[in-house]
Design a protein around this motif. Structure first.
Motif, PDB file in Angstrom:
ATOM      1  N   GLN A   4       0.833  -1.213   0.000  1.00  0.00           N
ATOM      2  CA  GLN A   4       0.000   0.000   0.000  1.00  0.00           C
ATOM      3  C   GLN A   4       0.868   1.264   0.000  1.00  0.00           C
ATOM      4  OE1 GLN A   4      -3.362   0.027   2.781  1.00  0.00           O
ATOM      5  NE2 GLN A   4      -3.135   2.232   3.057  1.00  0.00           N
ATOM      6  N   TYR A   5       1.871   1.276   0.886  1.00  0.00           N
ATOM      7  CA  TYR A   5       2.696   2.475   1.011  1.00  0.00           C
ATOM      8  C   TYR A   5       3.682   2.590  -0.166  1.00  0.00           C
ATOM      9  CZ  TYR A   5       5.367   6.158   3.357  1.00  0.00           C
ATOM     10  OH  TYR A   5       5.992   7.349   3.673  1.00  0.00           O
ATOM     11  N   GLY A   6       4.256   1.446  -0.563  1.00  0.00           N
ATOM     12  CA  GLY A   6       5.230   1.458  -1.656  1.00  0.00           C
ATOM     13  C   GLY A   6       4.633   1.970  -2.956  1.00  0.00           C
ATOM     14  N   LEU A   7       3.413   1.497  -3.266  1.00  0.00           N
ATOM     15  CA  LEU A   7       2.782   1.947  -4.513  1.00  0.00           C
ATOM     16  C   LEU A   7       2.355   3.414  -4.412  1.00  0.00           C
ATOM     17  CD1 LEU A   7       0.718  -1.229  -5.443  1.00  0.00           C
ATOM     18  CD2 LEU A   7       2.612  -0.242  -6.742  1.00  0.00           C
ATOM     19  N   PHE A   8       1.952   3.821  -3.219  1.00  0.00           N
ATOM     20  CA  PHE A   8       1.611   5.243  -3.019  1.00  0.00           C
ATOM     21  C   PHE A   8       2.843   6.116  -3.300  1.00  0.00           C
ATOM     22  CE2 PHE A   8       1.801   8.863  -0.048  1.00  0.00           C
ATOM     23  CZ  PHE A   8       0.705   9.591  -0.476  1.00  0.00           C
ATOM     24  N   LEU A   9       3.992   5.704  -2.726  1.00  0.00           N
ATOM     25  CA  LEU A   9       5.211   6.495  -2.924  1.00  0.00           C
ATOM     26  C   LEU A   9       5.589   6.537  -4.396  1.00  0.00           C
ATOM     27  CD1 LEU A   9       7.436   5.455   0.131  1.00  0.00           C
ATOM     28  CD2 LEU A   9       5.943   7.439  -0.129  1.00  0.00           C
ATOM     29  N   LYS A  10       5.442   5.390  -5.035  1.00  0.00           N
ATOM     30  CA  LYS A  10       5.728   5.365  -6.483  1.00  0.00           C
ATOM     31  C   LYS A  10       4.818   6.378  -7.192  1.00  0.00           C
ATOM     32  CE  LYS A  10       4.991   2.422 -10.477  1.00  0.00           C
ATOM     33  NZ  LYS A  10       4.268   1.248 -10.926  1.00  0.00           N
ATOM     34  N   ARG A  21       6.624  -7.209 -15.824  1.00  0.00           N
ATOM     35  CA  ARG A  21       6.901  -5.784 -16.073  1.00  0.00           C
ATOM     36  C   ARG A  21       5.610  -4.955 -16.155  1.00  0.00           C
ATOM     37  NH1 ARG A  21      12.359  -4.789 -17.368  1.00  0.00           N
ATOM     38  NH2 ARG A  21      13.470  -6.751 -17.187  1.00  0.00           N
ATOM     39  N   THR A  22       4.706  -5.316 -15.276  1.00  0.00           N
ATOM     40  CA  THR A  22       3.448  -4.559 -15.209  1.00  0.00           C
ATOM     41  C   THR A  22       3.699  -3.254 -14.463  1.00  0.00           C
ATOM     42  OG1 THR A  22       2.285  -6.648 -15.028  1.00  0.00           O
ATOM     43  CG2 THR A  22       1.054  -4.665 -14.434  1.00  0.00           C
ATOM     44  N   ASN A  23       3.123  -2.193 -14.982  1.00  0.00           N
ATOM     45  CA  ASN A  23       3.261  -0.907 -14.290  1.00  0.00           C
ATOM     46  C   ASN A  23       2.143  -0.792 -13.246  1.00  0.00           C
ATOM     47  OD1 ASN A  23       4.088   1.601 -13.585  1.00  0.00           O
ATOM     48  ND2 ASN A  23       3.139   2.630 -15.336  1.00  0.00           N
ATOM     49  N   TYR A  24       2.372  -1.338 -12.064  1.00  0.00           N
ATOM     50  CA  TYR A  24       1.320  -1.376 -11.034  1.00  0.00           C
ATOM     51  C   TYR A  24       0.959   0.033 -10.588  1.00  0.00           C
ATOM     52  CZ  TYR A  24       2.334  -6.325 -10.841  1.00  0.00           C
ATOM     53  OH  TYR A  24       2.505  -7.633 -11.181  1.00  0.00           O
ATOM     54  N   THR A  25      -0.346   0.230 -10.381  1.00  0.00           N
ATOM     55  CA  THR A  25      -0.795   1.563  -9.942  1.00  0.00           C
ATOM     56  C   THR A  25      -1.118   1.530  -8.449  1.00  0.00           C
ATOM     57  OG1 THR A  25      -2.993   0.936 -10.673  1.00  0.00           O
ATOM     58  CG2 THR A  25      -1.741   2.349 -12.143  1.00  0.00           C
ATOM     59  N   PRO A  26      -1.036   2.694  -7.807  1.00  0.00           N
ATOM     60  CA  PRO A  26      -1.344   2.755  -6.369  1.00  0.00           C
ATOM     61  C   PRO A  26      -2.789   2.348  -6.083  1.00  0.00           C
ATOM     62  CG  PRO A  26      -0.309   4.782  -7.137  1.00  0.00           C
ATOM     63  CD  PRO A  26      -0.623   3.992  -8.354  1.00  0.00           C
ATOM     64  N   PRO A  38      -5.886   7.831  -2.390  1.00  0.00           N
ATOM     65  CA  PRO A  38      -4.879   8.504  -1.558  1.00  0.00           C
ATOM     66  C   PRO A  38      -3.963   9.407  -2.381  1.00  0.00           C
ATOM     67  CG  PRO A  38      -5.014   6.188  -0.978  1.00  0.00           C
ATOM     68  CD  PRO A  38      -5.879   6.374  -2.193  1.00  0.00           C
ATOM     69  N   ASN A  39      -3.625   8.982  -3.606  1.00  0.00           N
ATOM     70  CA  ASN A  39      -2.758   9.830  -4.426  1.00  0.00           C
ATOM     71  C   ASN A  39      -3.504  11.056  -4.937  1.00  0.00           C
ATOM     72  OD1 ASN A  39      -1.656   7.010  -4.455  1.00  0.00           O
ATOM     73  ND2 ASN A  39       0.046   8.128  -5.359  1.00  0.00           N
ATOM     74  N   GLY A  40      -4.824  10.906  -5.152  1.00  0.00           N
ATOM     75  CA  GLY A  40      -5.646  12.062  -5.528  1.00  0.00           C
ATOM     76  C   GLY A  40      -5.670  13.062  -4.373  1.00  0.00           C
ATOM     77  N   TYR A  41      -5.791  12.554  -3.160  1.00  0.00           N
ATOM     78  CA  TYR A  41      -5.756  13.397  -1.963  1.00  0.00           C
ATOM     79  C   TYR A  41      -4.459  14.192  -1.949  1.00  0.00           C
ATOM     80  CZ  TYR A  41      -5.674  14.470   3.090  1.00  0.00           C
ATOM     81  OH  TYR A  41      -5.612  15.101   4.304  1.00  0.00           O
TER      82      TYR A  41
END
Ligand code: SF4
Length: 487
Positions: free
Chosen positions: A315-321, A365-370, A453-456
């Motif tokens: 959760q946090y890793g993808l948010f940071l990405k 090599r999927t570009n995972y989204t938050p 969360p990234n929109g926030y």
């Protein structure tokens, strides 16, 4: 809408409509509809998807307005009108171009049926869709002439009482229900409908009953029309659910509808735009100012424990990405924390591959989204020692109060947030938290409904920059060190 009528081709508006007479008597005789007949024209996949998402945005705005203004005051109608104008305008035909009016009504009609397909698959989804659609219908009906609507919508057979009949019954009409004066009875339009359609008013003894018919004053008719709309839509959703197995075989539509039904309105573009702008050394400051509570909680606990369990790391890793921490920076950051309790080679062996995988550099090599709010709220609940999840959903009352106090949310706001949480409006609670944390918001800026969360994070930065007078600081170019602190 038949599935084979959804085409991959882009539709270039094959309007046959050239004058308002066609509008008046054609498919969309009134700007409001009870959506009895599914669309039967060819629809491109692109239009299918985009109209569905626009309606979803509108229904989310309706939900937020209702939650924020339960008494349905003027501000409630103002917010819904604004959302309607933005996502699904439905003007009067008036003197406007008939083709434009037709296109508006067609989009409204199509989008309703797209979401009907997306939201019929479970009891919970059906309930949500039904509630928002009825609310939207009721709102759009404000200031609408009931008589015009009934004349246009042929399958609602409510007859208006003639003047002669009203004169005969006026004393009985006066004596039942609403304590009206005889003058008011004379000025009010009354409609005759089978008493079964007005059971609530019959139960309250508020209507005159005669020969199996209920005599309903015009101002009470809207609730009856809404209830009829609700019943029809509820039945239609159940029928649509039964047809789902056939739809699930369609590999084009099924993934679109499933994603739509997750209520996920994350703006992928917005998330992608932020790549490469945040350095881990800024995270302490950012966690205090512009991170949502879920990510702040993960950050604080990560710094305290020098460890996060699996779901927390994701959760946090993808948010940071998503906010723009680059892969090399992310590896260094996670390494610097983990290795306070773990040997360097163990960290490199166990975690570097996962981080690279998260950034799409390994495996498929999927570009995972938050993760979006819905995914976090409905996902794996945190157990002992876990810090992932949504605080508004997963914290108990005292834990949430403690967290809110630690972020300096004032007491009255905490009470308001707790009430929303009690009613299970987690994202609205998060929106209120946003408003208190980032506020006061500039005039004409509404509190956004938080759905990611990234929109926030992005919205918080934009507003802080706006308040600090940083002109033209696009979200993609803001350097975190330039962020003003809202403390
Ligand atoms: S509502 Fe969304 S952004 Fe807010 S705390 Fe919960 S998961 Fe995070």
């Amino acid at each position: 809408m038949a599935i084979n009528q959804v085409s991959r081709r882009r539709r270039r508006g094959n309007l046959q409509v050239r004058d308002s007479k066609v509008l008046d008597s054609g498919r969309f005789p009134h700007r409001l509809s009870l959506y009895n007949t599914p669309p039967n024209d060819e629809v491109s996949l692109e239009e299918f998807e985009s109209s569905g998402y626009d309606r979803l945005r509108l229904l989310k705005a309706v939900e937020q307005a209702r939650l924020c203004h339960p008494k349905r005051g003027p501000q409630y109608f103002k917010e819904i009108k604004k959302a309607c104008d933005k996502y699904m305008p439905l003007g009067d035909s008036g003197a406007r171009n008939a083709a434009d009016v037709y296109e508006e009504r067609r989009k409204d009609h199509l989008s309703h049926f797209v979401l009907r397909l997306a939201y019929c698959r479970s009891e919970e989804l059906r309930r949500w869709f039904l509630q928002q659609e009825v609310e939207l219908f009721r709102c759009r009906f404000e200031n609408e002439s009931i008589n015009d609507f009934l004349n246009a919508i042929q399958n609602l057979k409510y007859d208006k009482m003639s003047d002669e009949e009203k004169r005969e019954l006026e004393s009985q009409l006066k004596d039942c229900g609403f304590n009206l004066s005889i003058e008011t009875v004379r000025e009010t339009a009354y409609y005759k409908l089978p008493f079964k359609r007005a059971l609530e008013l019959v139960r309250q003894r508020k209507v005159l009953l005669k020969g199996g018919m209920a005599y309903v004053p015009e101002q009470e008719l809207l609730s009856i029309i809404c209830s009829s709309f609700r019943q029809r839509l509820s039945l239609a959703l159940t029928h649509a659910c039964k047809a789902l197995p056939a739809l699930e075989e369609d590999e084009r539509l099924d993934p679109i509808l499933r994603t739509m039904s997750k209520n996920d309105l994350a703006d992928e573009q917005q998330l992608q735009n932020r790549t490469g702008v945040v350095h881990p050394s800024d995270l302490d400051e950012l966690s205090n100012t512009v991170m949502p509570l879920c990510m702040r909680n993960l950050h604080v606990n990560f710094k305290a424990d020098h460890h996060l369990k699996h779901w927390g790391r994701l959760q946090y890793g993808l948010f940071l990405k998503g906010i723009g921490v680059m892969l090399e920076d992310a590896i260094n950051y996670w390494r610097s924390e983990f290795t306070q309790k773990m040997a360097m080679d163990k960290f490199d062996r166990e975690h570097v591959y996962t981080l690279r995988h998260m950034y799409g550099k390994e495996g498929k090599r999927t570009n995972y989204t938050p993760y979006s709010c819905v995914k976090i709220i409905t996902g794996q609940a945190p157990g002992t020692g876990d810090h992932h999840g949504c605080p508004f959903k997963h914290f108990d009352g005292s834990h949430l109060v403690k967290e809110l106090k630690s972020t300096k949310v004032p007491n009255p706001a905490i009470q308001e947030i707790l009430k929303l949480v009690k009613d299970q409006h987690f994202q609205v609670a998060c929106s209120r938290y946003f408003a208190y944390k980032i506020g006061p918001l500039p005039e004409n800026v509404d509190v956004p409904l938080i759905n990611h969360p990234n929109g926030y994070f992005t919205k918080a930065i934009e507003l802080n920059n706006f308040k600090a007078g940083i002109v033209n600081a696009g979200a993609s170019t803001v350097k975190s060190e330039s962020l003003p602190i809202n403390e």
